[in-house]
Design a protein around this motif. Structure first.
Motif, PDB file in Angstrom:
ATOM      1  N   SER A  23      51.553 -11.387  68.825  1.00 57.75           N
ATOM      2  CA  SER A  23      51.792 -10.242  68.444  1.00 57.75           C
ATOM      3  C   SER A  23      53.014  -9.361  69.150  1.00 57.75           C
ATOM      4  N   HIS A  24      52.632  -9.202  70.653  1.00 54.49           N
ATOM      5  CA  HIS A  24      53.519  -8.198  71.215  1.00 54.49           C
ATOM      6  C   HIS A  24      53.256  -8.197  72.678  1.00 54.49           C
ATOM      7  N   ALA A  25      54.009  -7.805  73.525  1.00 56.26           N
ATOM      8  CA  ALA A  25      53.790  -7.697  74.891  1.00 56.26           C
ATOM      9  C   ALA A  25      53.830  -6.094  75.501  1.00 56.26           C
ATOM     10  N   GLY A  26      53.009  -5.754  76.312  1.00 55.99           N
ATOM     11  CA  GLY A  26      53.162  -4.471  76.836  1.00 55.99           C
ATOM     12  C   GLY A  26      52.320  -4.308  78.008  1.00 55.99           C
ATOM     13  N   ARG A  27      52.775  -3.529  79.080  1.00 61.36           N
ATOM     14  CA  ARG A  27      51.853  -3.254  80.200  1.00 61.36           C
ATOM     15  C   ARG A  27      51.488  -4.495  80.909  1.00 61.36           C
ATOM     16  N   GLY A  28      52.529  -5.357  80.857  1.00 61.10           N
ATOM     17  CA  GLY A  28      52.218  -6.595  81.718  1.00 61.10           C
ATOM     18  C   GLY A  28      51.402  -7.796  80.940  1.00 61.10           C
ATOM     19  N   SER A  29      50.985  -7.372  79.818  1.00 63.50           N
ATOM     20  CA  SER A  29      50.126  -8.510  79.151  1.00 63.50           C
ATOM     21  C   SER A  29      50.834  -8.793  77.914  1.00 63.50           C
ATOM     22  N   GLU A  30      50.544 -10.035  77.442  1.00 62.10           N
ATOM     23  CA  GLU A  30      50.611 -10.505  75.999  1.00 62.10           C
ATOM     24  C   GLU A  30      49.455 -10.435  74.871  1.00 62.10           C
ATOM     25  N   PHE A  31      49.753  -9.919  73.776  1.00 58.91           N
ATOM     26  CA  PHE A  31      48.620  -9.559  72.902  1.00 58.91           C
ATOM     27  C   PHE A  31      48.778 -10.528  71.800  1.00 58.91           C
ATOM     28  N   TRP A  32      47.937 -10.951  71.453  1.00 58.65           N
ATOM     29  CA  TRP A  32      47.601 -12.152  70.305  1.00 58.65           C
ATOM     30  C   TRP A  32      46.893 -11.290  69.170  1.00 58.65           C
ATOM     31  N   GLN A  33      47.054 -12.010  67.820  1.00 57.13           N
ATOM     32  CA  GLN A  33      46.365 -11.325  66.469  1.00 57.13           C
ATOM     33  C   GLN A  33      45.774 -12.616  65.519  1.00 57.13           C
ATOM     34  N   PHE A  34      44.550 -12.379  65.341  1.00 55.30           N
ATOM     35  CA  PHE A  34      43.916 -13.508  64.519  1.00 55.30           C
ATOM     36  C   PHE A  34      43.059 -13.037  63.214  1.00 55.30           C
ATOM     37  N   PRO A  35      43.148 -13.460  62.143  1.00 59.12           N
ATOM     38  CA  PRO A  35      42.381 -13.095  61.098  1.00 59.12           C
ATOM     39  C   PRO A  35      40.717 -13.460  61.168  1.00 59.12           C
ATOM     40  N   LEU A  36      39.637 -12.593  60.932  1.00 58.58           N
ATOM     41  CA  LEU A  36      38.463 -12.670  61.146  1.00 58.58           C
ATOM     42  C   LEU A  36      37.890 -12.258  59.572  1.00 58.58           C
ATOM     43  N   SER A  37      37.043 -13.278  59.114  1.00 55.88           N
ATOM     44  CA  SER A  37      36.555 -13.278  57.530  1.00 55.88           C
ATOM     45  C   SER A  37      35.121 -12.749  58.012  1.00 55.88           C
ATOM     46  N   VAL A  38      34.662 -11.703  57.231  1.00 56.39           N
ATOM     47  CA  VAL A  38      33.541 -11.199  57.717  1.00 56.39           C
ATOM     48  C   VAL A  38      32.798 -11.073  56.082  1.00 56.39           C
ATOM     49  N   LEU A  39      31.680 -11.638  55.869  1.00 59.28           N
ATOM     50  CA  LEU A  39      31.155 -11.631  54.729  1.00 59.28           C
ATOM     51  C   LEU A  39      30.324 -10.176  54.560  1.00 59.28           C
ATOM     52  N   ARG A  40      30.538  -9.472  53.420  1.00 61.91           N
ATOM     53  CA  ARG A  40      29.325  -8.627  53.075  1.00 61.91           C
ATOM     54  C   ARG A  40      28.187  -8.980  52.487  1.00 61.91           C
ATOM     55  N   LEU A  41      27.070  -8.306  52.249  1.00 60.51           N
ATOM     56  CA  LEU A  41      26.095  -8.501  51.731  1.00 60.51           C
ATOM     57  C   LEU A  41      26.036  -9.174  50.112  1.00 60.51           C
ATOM     58  N   SER A  42      27.171  -8.559  49.354  1.00 59.75           N
ATOM     59  CA  SER A  42      27.416  -8.835  48.292  1.00 59.75           C
ATOM     60  C   SER A  42      28.165 -10.253  48.064  1.00 59.75           C
ATOM     61  N   GLY A  43      28.386 -11.081  49.338  1.00 59.36           N
ATOM     62  CA  GLY A  43      29.194 -12.235  49.046  1.00 59.36           C
ATOM     63  C   GLY A  43      30.769 -12.105  49.362  1.00 59.36           C
ATOM     64  N   ALA A  45      34.341 -11.071  51.028  1.00 58.19           N
ATOM     65  CA  ALA A  45      34.774 -11.338  52.556  1.00 58.19           C
ATOM     66  C   ALA A  45      35.754 -10.288  52.761  1.00 58.19           C
ATOM     67  N   ASP A  46      35.544  -9.547  53.883  1.00 60.42           N
ATOM     68  CA  ASP A  46      36.789  -8.659  54.233  1.00 60.42           C
ATOM     69  C   ASP A  46      37.423  -9.559  55.402  1.00 60.42           C
ATOM     70  N   LEU A  47      38.808  -9.463  55.340  1.00 65.86           N
ATOM     71  CA  LEU A  47      39.648 -10.310  56.225  1.00 65.86           C
ATOM     72  C   LEU A  47      40.232  -9.313  57.043  1.00 65.86           C
ATOM     73  N   LEU A  48      39.796  -9.139  58.467  1.00 68.10           N
ATOM     74  CA  LEU A  48      40.214  -8.171  59.224  1.00 68.10           C
ATOM     75  C   LEU A  48      41.054  -8.730  60.314  1.00 68.10           C
ATOM     76  N   ASN A  49      41.884  -7.957  60.859  1.00 69.36           N
ATOM     77  CA  ASN A  49      42.725  -8.324  61.914  1.00 69.36           C
ATOM     78  C   ASN A  49      42.382  -8.009  63.283  1.00 69.36           C
TER      79      ASN A  49
END
Length: 206
Positions: A23-43, A45-49
């Motif tokens: 994703s980006h770098a800052g304050r001496g660290s690298e930051f990485w991003q990934f998608p997480l699929s989380v199911l609701r009770l209804s079935g 899915a929310d796709l969250l970063n």
């Protein structure tokens, strides 16, 4: 110290829906991003970063399809590139671990109402109220998090005022919408807090 813990607490359990990408770098660290699929009770899915430091990811090699627990905070930043949403919402991971549990999506926030509530109705006549909550971080920064309330809670929330301190419990959700641009309609994704419970906070200053 990153964020005052009691102000912002997020727990997600879901399925890794893509490989982590830089994703980006800052304050001496690298930051990485990934998608997480989380199911609701209804079935549905929310796709969250999810955003995590490289050092945290290196402790736990991940494969797409892994069931993952994420503990951290919900954060926002302003996108100044002129592309996509202006306010970008991400889950900031402070802890990652593989797990076998049921999907979960739990968020607790303590912050200040920074815009006047907007009460409206859905096409089906259900009351909905939009809120913008400012949640303090350390170093004087804040995250600005869009929240939505429904039904009786929406009507109650419409009476709150800018500057009110609120305790909110809910979940993070993704919502697709069409935006009209010069190039035509473009599908985009909005992220917001779906409020389960909320109340004015009478304790110490946030």
């Amino acid at each position: 110290m990153d964020m005052i813990p009691e102000n912002n607490s997020l727990l997600l359990i879901g399925t890794l829906a893509g490989r982590p990408a830089y994703s980006h770098a800052g304050r001496g660290s690298e930051f990485w991003q990934f998608p997480l699929s989380v199911l609701r009770l209804s079935g549905t899915a929310d796709l969250l970063n999810v955003l995590a430091r490289r050092e945290l990811l290196e402790q736990l090699p991940l494969c797409e399809g892994d069931k993952l627990l994420v503990r951290g905070e919900l954060r926002s930043f302003n996108n100044r590139r002129g592309e996509g949403a202006k306010l970008v919402i991400t889950a900031w991971a402070k802890q990652l671990q593989l797990c076998d549990g049921e999907d979960e999506n739990e968020l607790s926030l303590l912050g200040t109402l920074c815009k006047a509530p907007n009460l409206r109705q859905t096409p089906l006549g259900r009351d909905i109220c939009d809120l913008m909550l400012a949640v303090n971080r350390h170093y004087g920064r804040s995250d600005y998090l869009p929240c939505i309330c429904w039904g009786a809670l929406a009507r109650e929330a419409s009476g709150w005022r800018v500057g009110d301190k609120l305790r909110i419990r809910g979940r993070v959700q993704s919502r697709r919408y069409l935006k009209l641009t010069d190039e035509g309609c473009i599908e985009r994704t909005a992220y917001e807090v779906s409020v389960i419970a909320a109340a004015l906070y009478e304790g110490e200053k946030v």
